[in-house]
Design a protein around this motif. Structure first.
Motif, PDB file in Angstrom:
ATOM      1  N   ALA A  13      55.745  -6.173  30.612  1.00  0.00           N
ATOM      2  CA  ALA A  13      54.604  -7.089  30.751  1.00  0.00           C
ATOM      3  C   ALA A  13      54.627  -8.323  30.234  1.00  0.00           C
ATOM      4  O   ALA A  13      54.152  -9.399  30.779  1.00  0.00           O
ATOM      5  CB  ALA A  13      53.322  -6.146  29.904  1.00  0.00           C
ATOM      6  N   ASP A  14      55.436  -8.418  29.073  1.00  0.00           N
ATOM      7  CA  ASP A  14      55.454  -9.842  28.470  1.00  0.00           C
ATOM      8  C   ASP A  14      56.383 -10.787  29.522  1.00  0.00           C
ATOM      9  O   ASP A  14      55.938 -12.068  29.571  1.00  0.00           O
ATOM     10  CB  ASP A  14      56.403  -9.730  26.933  1.00  0.00           C
ATOM     11  CG  ASP A  14      55.500  -8.990  25.906  1.00  0.00           C
ATOM     12  OD1 ASP A  14      54.166  -9.082  26.010  1.00  0.00           O
ATOM     13  OD2 ASP A  14      56.248  -8.554  25.043  1.00  0.00           O
ATOM     14  N   ASP A  22      49.432 -13.371  37.941  1.00  0.00           N
ATOM     15  CA  ASP A  22      48.005 -13.519  37.766  1.00  0.00           C
ATOM     16  C   ASP A  22      47.354 -12.168  36.809  1.00  0.00           C
ATOM     17  O   ASP A  22      47.809 -11.162  37.319  1.00  0.00           O
ATOM     18  CB  ASP A  22      47.235 -13.520  39.127  1.00  0.00           C
ATOM     19  CG  ASP A  22      45.676 -13.748  38.954  1.00  0.00           C
ATOM     20  OD1 ASP A  22      45.164 -13.271  37.800  1.00  0.00           O
ATOM     21  OD2 ASP A  22      44.985 -14.093  40.076  1.00  0.00           O
ATOM     22  N   PRO A  23      46.659 -12.440  35.740  1.00  0.00           N
ATOM     23  CA  PRO A  23      46.348 -11.344  34.927  1.00  0.00           C
ATOM     24  C   PRO A  23      45.527 -10.036  35.793  1.00  0.00           C
ATOM     25  O   PRO A  23      45.815  -9.024  35.437  1.00  0.00           O
ATOM     26  CB  PRO A  23      45.363 -11.898  33.696  1.00  0.00           C
ATOM     27  CG  PRO A  23      45.811 -13.320  33.735  1.00  0.00           C
ATOM     28  CD  PRO A  23      46.078 -13.674  35.099  1.00  0.00           C
ATOM     29  N   SER A  24      44.676 -10.435  36.597  1.00  0.00           N
ATOM     30  CA  SER A  24      43.934  -9.472  37.674  1.00  0.00           C
ATOM     31  C   SER A  24      45.264  -8.587  38.288  1.00  0.00           C
ATOM     32  O   SER A  24      44.656  -7.495  38.790  1.00  0.00           O
ATOM     33  CB  SER A  24      43.175  -9.986  38.423  1.00  0.00           C
ATOM     34  OG  SER A  24      43.957 -11.172  39.437  1.00  0.00           O
ATOM     35  N   GLU A  29      51.188  -4.583  39.371  1.00  0.00           N
ATOM     36  CA  GLU A  29      52.414  -5.191  39.516  1.00  0.00           C
ATOM     37  C   GLU A  29      53.526  -4.378  38.522  1.00  0.00           C
ATOM     38  O   GLU A  29      54.635  -4.011  38.754  1.00  0.00           O
ATOM     39  CB  GLU A  29      52.778  -6.591  39.037  1.00  0.00           C
ATOM     40  CG  GLU A  29      52.067  -7.774  40.009  1.00  0.00           C
ATOM     41  CD  GLU A  29      52.704  -7.780  41.352  1.00  0.00           C
ATOM     42  OE1 GLU A  29      53.093  -6.764  41.703  1.00  0.00           O
ATOM     43  OE2 GLU A  29      52.331  -8.809  41.868  1.00  0.00           O
ATOM     44  N   LEU A  30      52.878  -4.110  37.543  1.00  0.00           N
ATOM     45  CA  LEU A  30      53.634  -3.381  36.383  1.00  0.00           C
ATOM     46  C   LEU A  30      53.706  -1.791  37.140  1.00  0.00           C
ATOM     47  O   LEU A  30      54.783  -1.380  37.016  1.00  0.00           O
ATOM     48  CB  LEU A  30      52.758  -3.190  34.968  1.00  0.00           C
ATOM     49  CG  LEU A  30      53.633  -2.552  33.945  1.00  0.00           C
ATOM     50  CD1 LEU A  30      54.709  -3.167  33.497  1.00  0.00           C
ATOM     51  CD2 LEU A  30      52.586  -2.581  32.782  1.00  0.00           C
ATOM     52  N   ALA A  31      52.736  -1.291  37.758  1.00  0.00           N
ATOM     53  CA  ALA A  31      52.813  -0.063  38.065  1.00  0.00           C
ATOM     54  C   ALA A  31      53.888   0.099  39.227  1.00  0.00           C
ATOM     55  O   ALA A  31      54.553   1.165  39.335  1.00  0.00           O
ATOM     56  CB  ALA A  31      51.499   0.312  38.756  1.00  0.00           C
ATOM     57  N   VAL A  32      53.720  -1.087  40.127  1.00  0.00           N
ATOM     58  CA  VAL A  32      54.881  -0.848  41.478  1.00  0.00           C
ATOM     59  C   VAL A  32      56.231  -0.798  40.758  1.00  0.00           C
ATOM     60  O   VAL A  32      57.278  -0.424  41.272  1.00  0.00           O
ATOM     61  CB  VAL A  32      54.828  -1.858  42.165  1.00  0.00           C
ATOM     62  CG1 VAL A  32      53.499  -1.860  42.913  1.00  0.00           C
ATOM     63  CG2 VAL A  32      54.872  -3.282  41.793  1.00  0.00           C
ATOM     64  N   LEU A  33      56.598  -1.675  39.768  1.00  0.00           N
ATOM     65  CA  LEU A  33      57.833  -1.838  39.031  1.00  0.00           C
ATOM     66  C   LEU A  33      58.225  -0.319  38.466  1.00  0.00           C
ATOM     67  O   LEU A  33      59.357   0.203  38.559  1.00  0.00           O
ATOM     68  CB  LEU A  33      57.965  -2.705  37.939  1.00  0.00           C
ATOM     69  CG  LEU A  33      57.942  -4.221  38.151  1.00  0.00           C
ATOM     70  CD1 LEU A  33      58.027  -5.317  37.122  1.00  0.00           C
ATOM     71  CD2 LEU A  33      59.480  -4.410  39.095  1.00  0.00           C
ATOM     72  N   GLY A 115      45.923  -2.489  27.430  1.00  0.00           N
ATOM     73  CA  GLY A 115      45.933  -3.615  26.639  1.00  0.00           C
ATOM     74  C   GLY A 115      45.862  -4.922  27.551  1.00  0.00           C
ATOM     75  O   GLY A 115      46.070  -6.163  27.135  1.00  0.00           O
ATOM     76  N   LEU A 116      46.149  -4.890  28.845  1.00  0.00           N
ATOM     77  CA  LEU A 116      45.940  -6.050  29.895  1.00  0.00           C
ATOM     78  C   LEU A 116      44.570  -6.376  30.177  1.00  0.00           C
ATOM     79  O   LEU A 116      43.604  -5.490  30.103  1.00  0.00           O
ATOM     80  CB  LEU A 116      46.657  -5.522  31.129  1.00  0.00           C
ATOM     81  CG  LEU A 116      48.297  -5.279  30.897  1.00  0.00           C
ATOM     82  CD1 LEU A 116      48.846  -4.817  32.281  1.00  0.00           C
ATOM     83  CD2 LEU A 116      48.977  -6.089  30.420  1.00  0.00           C
ATOM     84  N   GLU A 117      44.487  -7.693  30.638  1.00  0.00           N
ATOM     85  CA  GLU A 117      43.030  -7.981  31.092  1.00  0.00           C
ATOM     86  C   GLU A 117      42.767  -7.127  32.428  1.00  0.00           C
ATOM     87  O   GLU A 117      43.373  -7.431  33.550  1.00  0.00           O
ATOM     88  CB  GLU A 117      42.948  -9.592  31.329  1.00  0.00           C
ATOM     89  CG  GLU A 117      43.159 -10.287  30.075  1.00  0.00           C
ATOM     90  CD  GLU A 117      43.168 -11.930  30.299  1.00  0.00           C
ATOM     91  OE1 GLU A 117      42.522 -12.022  31.288  1.00  0.00           O
ATOM     92  OE2 GLU A 117      43.828 -12.321  29.612  1.00  0.00           O
TER      93      GLU A 117
END
Length: 561
Positions: A13-14, A22-24, A29-33, A115-117
């Motif tokens: 995430a960092d 984009d925060p939204s 994006e993290l999920a597909v990774l 913790g993400l927006e």
């Protein structure tokens, strides 16, 4: 201590933040990774490029084709455009997940995403666990409605037996359900008041107070969720909703069904800030279809659960129907006598309400005063022939508590003249705000004009008889005790409201002549102090204007000299 999976995903995430994702889109994006890493570890034993496992862009193309309708998450991803340096760094973090279990990955993903927006209200990981434990499903199927229920899904003992139902699916929700082996259903199935089928257990976390949420029902989103959950579950159901469900007129029929059918098992109030991205306080309704007839309903004024111990304490209170410093119990008949009002403070008395209950030689306010509920006065379309009134509002209350000259003028036609006359003000009247700035008290003194009326924000309190006087009653209503009681009793998710019946039921201690005189003397002394303060302020303003004031004159500068 965070898990190794959490640490790895937080590192990813960092990198995404540094790349300007984009925060939204961060959660997706993290999920597909995570999905890509999970499949790569299963099929290739790691994330190193080879003939069998090409670069990220080609890998996503393959996944898009193989996953069919859900493959769009990979085709929409911005990740293949990342720099080679960032991709290698991400691979380093994801390679550390080679031994991670699917449930471990899902829990870590949910915890990092918290913790993400993200837009919309977000159910925290701890709250999700509480919802899952309150439902406590056995071997039967569990249905979870809405995106927020993803955090409850990872806390279920048997998530592979769950069905996550959503209006629109995101990469994040799909990946979590895929990792856990849950069924994902997309559509408007939960938009109906009558479910097409039943499930043993139901968990629902709808968006709050969304109107036109359903094509077939006029209920708002969380009202519909409560009704739908109650009718759909065969054993237990849990709904996270806004406070309005407890007392609003729109939800009256829902509350009647819950209570008359003996389905309501617990009401848990949570403070503002428990749900992320919303200023609204929330409430959890626990529904139990296996309740015995005389089983009490437990009402809990809870803090936001921060630890597993907090969750366990709440679960113990609900299951054992325990009375504690933060909870109280009531029976079906109690709720029916209260006109199906589920406001927690009606059953779990606050500090002030408990103290009022213990007063000696006290009577209800309507026993010593006439109480008039002011109504809205519409300004007449045609001012000719209309009677002019000055409508008192909260902003007209002066610092000492007197009702000042009302600023608002209302023209009342003959049709509404009787209503206006019924809420006229007279010297000695008291005004108590019951809408918006609830608890504000005003004393109407001899400056009152013969055309002053109260606005709909007030009830007029007019002492009758000689048991209490206006100054005595004013000081009592403005006291710390009554102000705290009003704060405890007021309802309203957005605007605070105090019911006229709650005003009428305020207990007033009947004073003896000596105490009554002492309170009246105190009232006079306080007003005298305010008069002195006003005089001091006028003197200060005079001192401040002695030098370098801006003069209003048409003379030229040379002429002044």
């Amino acid at each position: 201590m965070h898990s190794a999976e959490y640490i790895a995903l937080e590192g990813v995430a960092d990198i995404l933040r540094q790349e300007g994702i984009d925060p939204s889109r961060m959660a997706d994006e993290l999920a597909v990774l995570v999905s890509w890493a999970s499949l790569s570890h299963k099929e290739h034993g790691g994330l190193e490029w080879s003939e069998q496992q090409p670069d990220l862009g080609y890998a996503f193309e393959q996944m898009t084709e193989s996953l069919g309708e859900h493959g769009r998450f990979f085709s929409e991803s911005r990740l293949p455009k990342l720099s080679a340096k960032s991709v290698n760094a991400i691979k380093g973090h994801l390679n550390a997940l080679s031994d991670a279990s699917a449930i471990g990955l899902a829990k870590a993903l949910v915890a990092v995403v918290e913790g993400l927006e993200r837009s919309g209200q977000v159910i925290t990981y701890k709250l999700g666990r509480l919802l899952a434990e309150l439902c406590a499903p056995g071997q039967e199927k569990t249905v979870l409605h809405h995106d927020g229920s993803v955090t409850a899904l990872v806390a279920l003992e048997n998530p592979e037996k769950a069905d996550l139902s959503m209006r629109t699916v995101s990469a994040y929700s799909w990946v979590v359900s895929d990792l856990l082996g849950s069924t994902l259903t997309v559509g408007d199935a939960f938009g109906s008041e009558t479910p097409p089928g039943t499930a043993g257990f139901v968990i629902s976390t709808p968006p709050f107070q969304a109107s036109e949420f359903s094509k077939s029902s006029k209920l708002k989103s969380d009202e519909l969720a409560v009704l739908r959950t109650a009718r759909e579950c065969r054993v237990r159901g849990v709904v996270c909703a806004s406070l309005g469900i407890l007392f609003s007129r729109a939800a009256m029929g829902i509350r009647e069904e819950l209570i008359n059918e003996n389905w309501l098992d617990a009401v848990i109030g949570l403070p503002k800030g428990t749900l992320l991205n919303t200023h609204l306080a929330s409430v959890i309704l626990v529904i139990n279809k296996d309740r015995e007839k005389d089983t009490p309903i437990v009402f809990i004024d809870a803090e936001a659960p921060q630890t597993d111990s907090d969750i366990d304490k709440l679960l113990t209170i609900v299951r054992n129907k325990k009375t504690s410093p933060q909870s109280a119990t009531a029976f079906q008949s109690d709720l029916q006598k209260n006109d199906y009002d589920l406001t927690i403070s009606r059953y779990k008395l606050g500090r002030a309400a408990q103290q009022l209950k213990q007063l000696e030689s006290a009577v209800s306010l309507d026993g010593v005063a006439e109480i008039v509920r002011a109504q809205s006065l519409k300004d007449a379309d045609d001012h000719e022939g209309a009677t002019v009134f000055l409508e008192a509002s909260v902003r007209d209350i002066t610092e000492p508590g007197r009702m000042g000259l009302p600023e608002k003028t209302v023209h009342v036609d003959k049709k509404n003249l009787r209503r206006a006359q019924s809420q006229r003000l007279y010297p000695g009247d008291l005004l108590l705000a019951i809408k918006g700035s609830v608890g504000r008290v005003a004393y109407v003194d001899d400056a009152c004009g013969d055309n002053w009326v109260a606005s709909q924000a007030f009830v007029i309190i007019r002492p009758k008889g000689t048991a209490v006087s206006s100054p005595y009653l004013y000081r009592y209503l403005a006291s710390e005790l009554i102000q705290e009681y009003i704060e405890e009793t007021a309802t309203g998710a957005v605007m605070a409201l105090l019911k006229a019946a709650d005003v009428s039921n305020i207990q007033v201690p009947l004073p003896d002549a000596e105490f009554k005189h002492a309170v009246e003397s105190t009232h006079t002394e306080i007003l005298s102090e305010y008069d002195a303060i006003r005089e001091h302020r006028n003197n200060i303003q005079g001192f401040e204007k002695r030098h370098w004031t801006l003069k209003s004159t048409n003379t030229a500068p040379d002429e002044e000299l």
